[in-house]
Design a protein around this motif. Structure first.
Motif, PDB file in Angstrom:
ATOM      1  N   LEU A  16      31.154  44.772  37.611  1.00  0.00           N
ATOM      2  CA  LEU A  16      30.667  45.183  38.928  1.00  0.00           C
ATOM      3  C   LEU A  16      29.379  44.425  39.233  1.00  0.00           C
ATOM      4  N   GLU A  50      36.238  39.246  30.967  1.00  0.00           N
ATOM      5  CA  GLU A  50      36.305  40.703  31.113  1.00  0.00           C
ATOM      6  C   GLU A  50      37.478  41.306  30.340  1.00  0.00           C
ATOM      7  N   GLY A  89      40.691  45.586  41.481  1.00  0.00           N
ATOM      8  CA  GLY A  89      39.558  44.967  42.154  1.00  0.00           C
ATOM      9  C   GLY A  89      38.929  45.953  43.116  1.00  0.00           C
ATOM     10  N   ASN A 146      37.686  51.028  38.792  1.00  0.00           N
ATOM     11  CA  ASN A 146      38.396  50.059  37.960  1.00  0.00           C
ATOM     12  C   ASN A 146      38.120  50.420  36.510  1.00  0.00           C
ATOM     13  N   SER A 201      33.703  47.833  32.730  1.00  0.00           N
ATOM     14  CA  SER A 201      34.436  47.088  33.752  1.00  0.00           C
ATOM     15  C   SER A 201      33.435  46.376  34.659  1.00  0.00           C
ATOM     16  N   ALA A 235      34.158  50.944  36.541  1.00  0.00           N
ATOM     17  CA  ALA A 235      33.265  50.471  37.591  1.00  0.00           C
ATOM     18  C   ALA A 235      33.592  51.363  38.780  1.00  0.00           C
ATOM     19  N   LYS A 238      28.565  51.452  36.285  1.00  0.00           N
ATOM     20  CA  LYS A 238      29.348  50.484  35.512  1.00  0.00           C
ATOM     21  C   LYS A 238      29.290  50.804  34.027  1.00  0.00           C
ATOM     22  N   SER A 298      34.025  43.460  42.229  1.00  0.00           N
ATOM     23  CA  SER A 298      34.363  43.241  40.821  1.00  0.00           C
ATOM     24  C   SER A 298      34.058  41.819  40.392  1.00  0.00           C
TER      25      SER A 298
END
Length: 602
Positions: free
Chosen positions: A179, A348, A3, A99, A177, A158, A174, A192
């Motif tokens: 964002l 996700e 996160g 991330n 992942s 991200a 991004k 996130s």
């Protein structure tokens, strides 16, 4: 999987970051860290373990006034959970949080090391900050240096980056992942998930893959592959009450109790007096469709298996269910007359998202069943049915599974109506059962107390078998998964009829068998299977509306009129059993070891 949060503005930045990370801790809690740039200087704090450790480390730090800040809570993918491997990662004058997975990081790392760059962590993320600083040293302006950095990256990411080379600026990008950018006047937030900014920001923009840009006081610039883009925001909800424990010991416990309420939300406006309707679905989605393929991971896969039984039995549509992580690499044969359905709580899940992209490239129509609007899977799909489960903070899914199964049941009736495979009396019976589902999901105090008492017997032994037939086989898989996730005890779900084909060799008094024995579906068959285990001294916990004299322990269910009502009631029993066993073992139910809520890496 991890996160990330960011903030640009005049308020106390440490508190904003830590509060945001608290909301995202379910995404990973191996380590956490923050970095703040204020008055042109960078400061950072990192800690291994849960966020509370970071709070203690940064207790005396204050960071109000103009500036930029980023934070991260980590679920380890590259490198062990150590302070050196914790984010943010630092270069000489910059910090980055990330991330995802940089797939070509080894190649980039070798290139940078050959130029004298020294790496201090084992992570893929550290390559990002060193690439950026090398580009600065080559004379590029900070934003151009950032653009050149992300151009070199392969994989999912991200990214938030801050640097002394551009004080009061956050660079972002991004790809794969999640964002978002959120706003409250001139203040800018990054996260996130919107749970981290609800109550702080008023509106948000959810980035698409390939988008990047920068934010600085009074200016946010967004770019995509075709150049600069308009940033169109949408309102954020303002109430986070549903994300609080409200007196329960754990979020998972609260979410088990919420199921009877949220299932009503799932049905609202969709289950009508004489039919099921989905306003969000265009009937053309189903034109020319001759079969269905469902693709998902984990708990969502178990929901998909349940849906396949329903779709074939009631809607008379051939249906296959695939594990997304396997589907991606099996060179599947896909035909345009197949509807591709993906299921994901978060929207996700990396493997599921990639499977969806494969299906779209093959020309298949797609439908997602998801709990999070504006998520990557929702945006990628041709159509979406939202489960409306609300925020689910326990890592082990409960109400998300219940609502996924309900959506699949509703979809079955919708298609049965459309294709006229359901007799009017069958449809009426299914709708009546559906309307009684909230009652079947109510947790009675007596039931919970009984499972609390029974759980004491099941703390030791060499394993669990959860067994069931037909619809109750996927429920057996899900019951075993719940127990594994939060108790760390070995458990397997099996079709009851398969026990004699090998697994029964394990049967003895230390093998605990959780038998799902519905009255309405193959009761005599499952009873015979359980009798075979009992004859070999296995310890039996029977869950059924019918008394079973050979059971060592017995939980009587009340709903014996419809298989799906039995399904949902037995689901609650298995969830509560796993919960109580885990609590007796002293485990953190909401944050089981080695797991994360949203699996955004493959």
């Amino acid at each position: 999987m991890c996160g990330i949060v960011g903030y640009l503005g005049p308020k106390e930045k440490k508190s904003i970051l830590l509060d945001g990370l608290q909301e995202l801790e379910y995404r990973g809690y191996d380590s956490a860290g923050i970095a703040v740039i204020s008055q042109g200087k960078l400061q950072h704090f990192k800690a291994v373990g849960k966020l509370e450790n970071l709070r203690k480390k940064a207790a005396d730090f204050h960071s109000d006034g103009p500036g930029a800040a980023i934070g991260h809570t980590r679920w380890a993918t590259h490198g062990k959970p150590t302070e050196l491997n914790a984010h943010p990662h630092m270069g000489a004058f910059s910090y980055v949080v990330h991330n995802g997975i940089i797939e070509n990081y080894q190649e980039l790392k070798k290139e940078l090391e050959s130029e004298g760059v020294r790496f201090v962590s084992q992570t893929d993320t550290e390559t990002i900050v060193h690439l950026f600083e090398r580009n600065i040293q080559k004379g590029l302006e900070p934003f151009e240096a950032f653009k050149e950095t992300i151009r070199r990256l392969e994989g999912a990411y991200a990214i938030l980056l801050i640097s002394e080379a551009a004080p009061e600026t956050i660079f972002f990008a991004k790809n794969g992942s999640p964002l978002l950018i959120a706003f409250d006047g001139d203040e800018v937030y990054f996260a996130s998930s919107d749970t981290a900014v609800i109550g702080k920001a008023k509106e948000a923009y959810y980035l698409e893959d390939g988008e990047y840009g920068y934010a600085k006081p009074g200016e946010v610039k967004l770019f995509g592959p075709e150049g600069e883009k308009e940033l169109h925001t949408q309102p954020l909800p303002s109430d986070k009450a549903m994300a609080q424990k409200e007196g329960y010991r754990f979020f998972m416990e609260k979410e088990i109790y919420e199921q009877s309420t949220v299932i009503g939300d799932t049905m609202l406006g969709r289950v009508l007096e004489d039919r099921v309707e989905f306003e969000e679905l265009d009937p053309s989605l189903f034109e020319g469709i001759r079969s269905i393929k469902i693709c998902a991971c984990g708990t969502s896969y178990h929901a998909g298996l349940t849906g396949a039984y329903l779709l074939e039995r009631l809607a008379k549509i051939p249906c296959q269910v695939e594990i997304a992580s396997e589907f991606r690499y099996k060179e599947p044969l896909l035909t345009p007359d197949t509807l591709f359905i993906v299921i994901s709580q978060s929207g996700e899940t990396a493997d599921t998202l990639e499977a969806l992209k494969m299906a779209k490239r093959a020309g298949l129509k797609s439908l997602s069943i998801c709990n999070v609007d504006n998520s990557s899977i929702v945006r990628e799909s041709d159509a979406t049915i939202l489960t409306r489960a609300g925020i689910e903070k326990g890592v082990a899914s409960t109400k998300a599974f219940a609502t996924q199964v309900m959506v699949l049941w509703m979809l079955t009736l919708y298609l049965g109506q459309k294709h006229r495979t359901l007799a009017p009396e069958t449809l009426a019976k299914e709708l009546d059962a559906m309307r009684h589902t909230p009652r079947a999901l109510l947790v009675e105090e007596k039931l919970h107390e009984k499972l609390h008492r029974l759980s004491k017997r099941y703390l030791h032994g060499h394993g669990f078998f959860f067994i069931g037939r037909d619809l109750f086989f996927p429920l057996a898989l899900e019951g075993a998964l719940k127990l594994k996730e939060i108790s760390y005890l070995h458990a397997e779900g099996y079709p009851a009829g398969e026990m004699k084909h090998g697994p029964i060799a394990l049967a003895d008094a230390e093998l605990f068998t959780i038998a799902l024995m519905p009255k309405t579906l193959l009761y005599d068959k499952i009873k015979s299977n359980v009798e075979e285990l009992s004859a070999r001294d296995a310890t039996i916990l029977a869950i059924s509306p019918e008394e079973f004299e050979l059971a060592d322990d017995f939980v009587r269910t009340k709903n014996g009129d419809h298989p799906m009502l039995e399904f949902f009631e037995m689901m609650v029993v298995t969830q509560l059993l796993a919960l109580e066993i885990s609590i007796r073992l002293g485990n953190d139910v909401d944050m089981p070891r080695n797991l994360a809520k949203s699996v955004t890496v493959e």
